[in-house]
Enzyme design. Structure first.
Site, PDB file in Angstrom:
ATOM      1  N   ASP A   1       0.856  -1.178   0.000  1.00  0.00           N
ATOM      2  CA  ASP A   1       0.000   0.000   0.000  1.00  0.00           C
ATOM      3  C   ASP A   1       0.895   1.232   0.000  1.00  0.00           C
ATOM      4  O   ASP A   1       2.099   1.151   0.246  1.00  0.00           O
ATOM      5  CB  ASP A   1      -0.897  -0.036   1.246  1.00  0.00           C
ATOM      6  CG  ASP A   1      -1.998   1.006   1.193  1.00  0.00           C
ATOM      7  OD1 ASP A   1      -2.245   1.549   0.107  1.00  0.00           O
ATOM      8  OD2 ASP A   1      -2.584   1.291   2.241  1.00  0.00           O
TER       9      ASP A   1
ATOM     10  N   THR B   1      -0.069   4.725   1.485  1.00  0.00           N
ATOM     11  CA  THR B   1      -0.165   5.487   2.732  1.00  0.00           C
ATOM     12  C   THR B   1       0.076   4.569   3.922  1.00  0.00           C
ATOM     13  O   THR B   1      -0.570   3.536   4.064  1.00  0.00           O
ATOM     14  CB  THR B   1      -1.541   6.145   2.851  1.00  0.00           C
ATOM     15  OG1 THR B   1      -1.774   6.941   1.692  1.00  0.00           O
ATOM     16  CG2 THR B   1      -1.611   7.010   4.090  1.00  0.00           C
TER      17      THR B   1
ATOM     18  N   ASP C   1      -1.546  -1.679   6.056  1.00  0.00           N
ATOM     19  CA  ASP C   1      -1.776  -1.217   7.421  1.00  0.00           C
ATOM     20  C   ASP C   1      -3.250  -0.999   7.755  1.00  0.00           C
ATOM     21  O   ASP C   1      -3.594  -0.788   8.908  1.00  0.00           O
ATOM     22  CB  ASP C   1      -1.006   0.081   7.680  1.00  0.00           C
ATOM     23  CG  ASP C   1      -1.535   1.246   6.844  1.00  0.00           C
ATOM     24  OD1 ASP C   1      -2.165   0.991   5.789  1.00  0.00           O
ATOM     25  OD2 ASP C   1      -1.319   2.402   7.239  1.00  0.00           O
TER      26      ASP C   1
END
Length: 844
Positions: free
Chosen positions: A297, A299, A545
């Site tokens: 990912d 961010t 996350d």
């Protein structure tokens, strides 16, 4: 549509719906129950056989035999059960929703209840900062929902009346009332939790190979055992001898390999933890070593999640940096943008009016008091917003407007976030108090960028050198994500989720394999991308996350979560990066390769031992010379094989996993097993006949006295001669086989070219010292009466030592020639190319 003018549900109606199963009940645990785990790990077919043999030996008072023959299998079963139960409990604890009380309308009044007591049809108050616990429409008010945890989109989503609020999201601003429509397992959060709890553990290639080898050995042992035990029954063997024979035959199964791999994974996990990564799934130690594609990912993984000020492009001659600093310090509600501007000069003031940033507006504003305005002659209104919104309200000339548009577009194409700082003397609201932009004057362009995590660029460069492809998957715009990837050193094509959705599977898989950057990707598409890479034969690690990454993490071979990420993501991940550092992955991969290389090397010793013992048992039994082993004598292999494999695994050097491991094992194990078993059988037969003749020829009286002490039998016992000859032959066999096992360590890690028939000379001297230490320890076992008696051996008399020594020299000479010149492979007609030295390729 229901409105809050009604009283909502009554307490009785809520209780009735809860009784009908329409409450927001937490989802159930994972599909595998504790009983299932215990049944499949502890009470497997093989373990049950071990238990029966162990009980039989204990009943006969053979406690040491029971410990040696079944102890390792029981320990391994216990370890496997503990590991699976721990993972099972971790999944059952997984919970997406918070447990704080929520406010519902019951009997016309507001009541606080736990989220689990909300039922279908309830009206819930939603307000800024609160989590949404059920799915359903907003029936009154207006809010902005933060769905980043679910979708990966960082911007709040406006939710007017009628729009659906999803459980697991949060209210960023505003307040209102929501009607519960989908609760419990039917809600979005419930479905995500169920998917995250699903048991999707992959069997690694090494585990699969070991399992295959063990199954093949079990099949051979069963076939061989049937014939040998049938013969023992026909010969009228005692119950003790029958049970001891069963224990020896069951001990041929290299169950210690499972124990070794469990220990190796644990050691590797401890080493990786020391480098900043917590291994939650033990076989991830191996899985990470095979990764050739890392999906991540943007961010929170490549970036820290914070914004950094890249530049301020001044347009007017105003003190724009001071204006920005004052604006950042004076707003009531801070956000990532104001945090990035906080280091600029300025002072904190109390504004006369303020409009907070909302995604629907795409701008925020502050009216400075007269005394704080840079120009004392007028009040000063400051606005910070997106160029597309601000440009239409600029009162500047065409040149300035073109400048703002051109410079904003150029920086946006490079992946930066561009805002326009503008000023005015007008108000920020219309006559009805609604936010509205006055005519503005451009002051500056504010260029912000996602802050890359420390060391990301170097880590990505290192992965590229190791042949690991990195793919960035994000919910943000592909142009923005591609620009960020370039800043991190990644170069490649970009594609959007909409483009992927229009492709058939074959084209989808091909595009995914060739693409580096994916933007506007929905959570379910992340899982599809990982699945496509797996279909293309890649070994995939997924780094994320947020909850939106959870399904992709579980679909990957290795799921990697950031410690600061969602608790759900951490719970489902195989590895958690404790310092939120992407740079931890390469060292973890290297450590995994060390462990895999060590376990692979140890398999040579384990399987060679199995084949040697199996062939010796077959040939000696066919010759009618009794059974060549007792369980305690087989226990010597724990000393000569089990201990060395443990240290060889610890000392291994990192190396790419050998895809031809089974072929390489066959090339080593077959000649070693056949030749060693041949020489061992010769030693056994010679000593058997030597002792038998000694007990029946001249001088038998002196020899018989010695063997009466060894066997505990009187010389008048009809089985005395056979028992004595068997014991003497078994002792010589154990000395020879144990010594050859120690020499095999030197063949696998040659200290000198005389031992380099299989592998090149190694500069690591630790295996050599280990071999010397084992040789000395084995000599002590033979000399000390207590240890010698425990393992059922005779004293190291000259005949035993002479015969074993001569056989050892002959064995080493023939085996060296067979391995060096691949004599067995030539004998079966393999070409020289096929007979190329496998040891060179598998050297670690």
């Amino acid at each position: 549509m229901t409105t809050v003018t009604t009283a909502g549900l009554t307490a009785a109606e809520a209780a009735r719906r809860a009784g009908e199963g329409r409450a927001n009940t937490p989802v159930r645990g994972s599909s595998r129950t504790t009983a299932t785990i215990l049944r499949t790990t502890v009470f497997s077919l093989y373990n049950n056989i071990l238990f029966v043999i162990g009980i039989g030996l204990l009943a006969l008072g053979r406690y040491s035999d029971a410990l040696v023959s079944v102890g390792l299998g029981i320990i391994n079963a216990a370890l496997s059960a503990v590991q699976e139960l721990r993972a099972h409990r971790a999944l059952d604890r997984l919970q997406l929703l918070a447990r704080e009380p929520v406010t519902v309308l019951r009997d016309g009044s507001e009541t606080d209840v736990p989220p689990t007591e909300v039922v279908e049809g309830d009206l819930l108050r939603v307000r800024g900062g609160a989590q949404v616990v059920v799915d359903g429409p907003l029936v009154e008010g207006a809010v902005e929902a933060d769905e980043s945890l679910l979708t990966g989109e960082s911007d709040p989503v406006p939710k007017p009346v009628g729009a659906t609020l999803l459980s697991g999201s949060a209210i960023a601003s505003g307040q209102g009332w929501q009607q519960a429509e989908a609760v419990g397992a039917a809600s979005h959060a419930g479905r995500l939790t169920l998917a995250a709890r699903a048991d999707t553990t992959d069997v690694t290639p090494l585990q699969w190979r070991i399992d295959l080898v063990v199954r093949l050995v079990i099949l051979l042992v069963v076939l061989m055992s049937g014939a040998i035990l049938a013969q023992a029954l026909l010969d009228g063997s005692t119950v003790l001898r029958f049970v001891q024979t069963s224990a020896v035959l069951s001990g041929l199964v290299p169950y210690g390999l499972f124990f070794l791999i469990a220990v190796a994974y644990s050691v590797g996990g401890a080493r990786i933890a020391g480098q900043g990564a917590l291994v939650q799934q033990t076989n991830a130690v191996e899985a990470i070593s095979r990764v050739d594609v890392v999906c991540t990912d943007k961010t929170g993984t490549l970036t820290s999640g914070d914004l950094a000020l890249v530049e301020v492009v001044e347009i007017s001659d105003s003190p724009v940096r001071e204006l920005l600093g004052t604006l950042a310090r004076s707003v009531c509600t801070t956000n990532a943008t104001t945090a990035a501007l906080a280091d600029l000069p300025g002072r904190q003031v109390v504004g006369d009016d303020e409009v907070e940033f909302r995604s629907a507006l795409r701008w925020s504003g502050l009216v400075l008091p007269y005394a704080a305005a840079p120009e004392a002659s007028a009040r000063r209104t400051l606005v910070l917003g997106a160029p597309s919104v601000i440009v239409g309200q600029l009162a500047d000339g065409e040149v300035i407007v073109d400048l703002v548009e051109r410079e904003s577009r150029a920086r946006a194409e490079r992946g930066f976030r561009v805002l326009v700082l503008a000023s005015s003397s007008g108000p920020l609201r219309d006559a009805d108090g609604r936010p509205t932009l006055p005519r503005l004057r451009a002051e500056a362009l504010v260029v912000l960028g996602d802050e890359l995590r420390a060391g990301v660029a170097d880590t990505l460069a290192g992965l590229a050198v190791d042949g690991v492809a990195v793919k960035v998957i994000s919910g943000d715009d592909p142009v923005t994500v591609a620009a960020l990837a370039r800043r991190a050193g990644l170069v490649g094509t970009a594609v959007s989720g909409a483009e992927l959705a229009a492709l058939p599977q074959d084209a989808f898989d091909e595009i995914v394999d060739a693409t580096t950057v994916f933007g506007r990707i929905a959570p379910e598409q992340k899982e599809e991308i990982v699945a496509a890479l797996r279909r293309r034969g890649h070994h995939v690690a997924m780094v994320g996350d947020g909850v939106n990454d959870a399904r992709a993490l579980k679909r990957a071979h290795v799921g990697v979560a950031m410690r600061s990420g969602s608790s759900v993501t951490r719970d489902v991940a195989d590895i958690v990066l404790l310092d939120d550092s992407f740079a931890t992955l390469p060292p973890a991969r290297t450590e995994g390769r060390r462990i895999v290389a060590g376990v692979g090397s140890s398999m040579y010793l384990f399987l060679a031992r199995v084949m040697i013992q199996m062939l010796v048992i077959l040939t000696v039994t066919l010759l009618g010379l009794g059974f060549p082993y007792t369980p305690t004598q087989v226990g010597l292999t724990l000393f000569t094989v089990g201990l060395p494999t443990f240290f060889l695994t610890l000392w291994a050097r990192p190396a790419p996993p050998a895809e031809d491991l089974l072929v390489s094992l066959a090339r080593f194990v077959l000649p070693v097993g056949i030749l060693t078993a041949g020489f061992a059988t010769a030693v056994y037969a010679f000593l058997y006949e030597f002792v038998r003749r000694g007990l029946t020829g001249t001088g038998a009286s002196r020899v018989a006295g010695v063997f009466e002490d060894y066997t505990g039998l009187a010389r008048t016992d009809p089985t005395f001669v056979t028992a004595s000859a068997t014991l003497g032959a078994q002792s010589g066999l154990s000395v020879f086989v144990s010594t050859t096992a120690i020499v095999l360590i030197l063949l696998l890690e040659p200290p000198h070219r005389i031992f380099s028939a299989w592998r090149p000379v190694s500069d690591d001297r630790r295996p050599t010292w280990l071999a010397l230490g084992l040789f000395v320890a084995f000599a002590v076992v033979l000399v000390v009466p207590a240890t010698r008696s425990y393992f059922g051996l005779t004293a190291p008399d000259p005949p035993v030592l002479y015969v074993s020594g001569v056989a050892l020299v002959g064995w080493f000479t023939v085996l060296t020639l067979a391995l060096r010149y691949r004599l067995l492979e030539r004998a079966v007609g393999l070409s020289p190319r096929d007979g190329e030295r496998a040891g060179t390729r598998t050297h670690h």
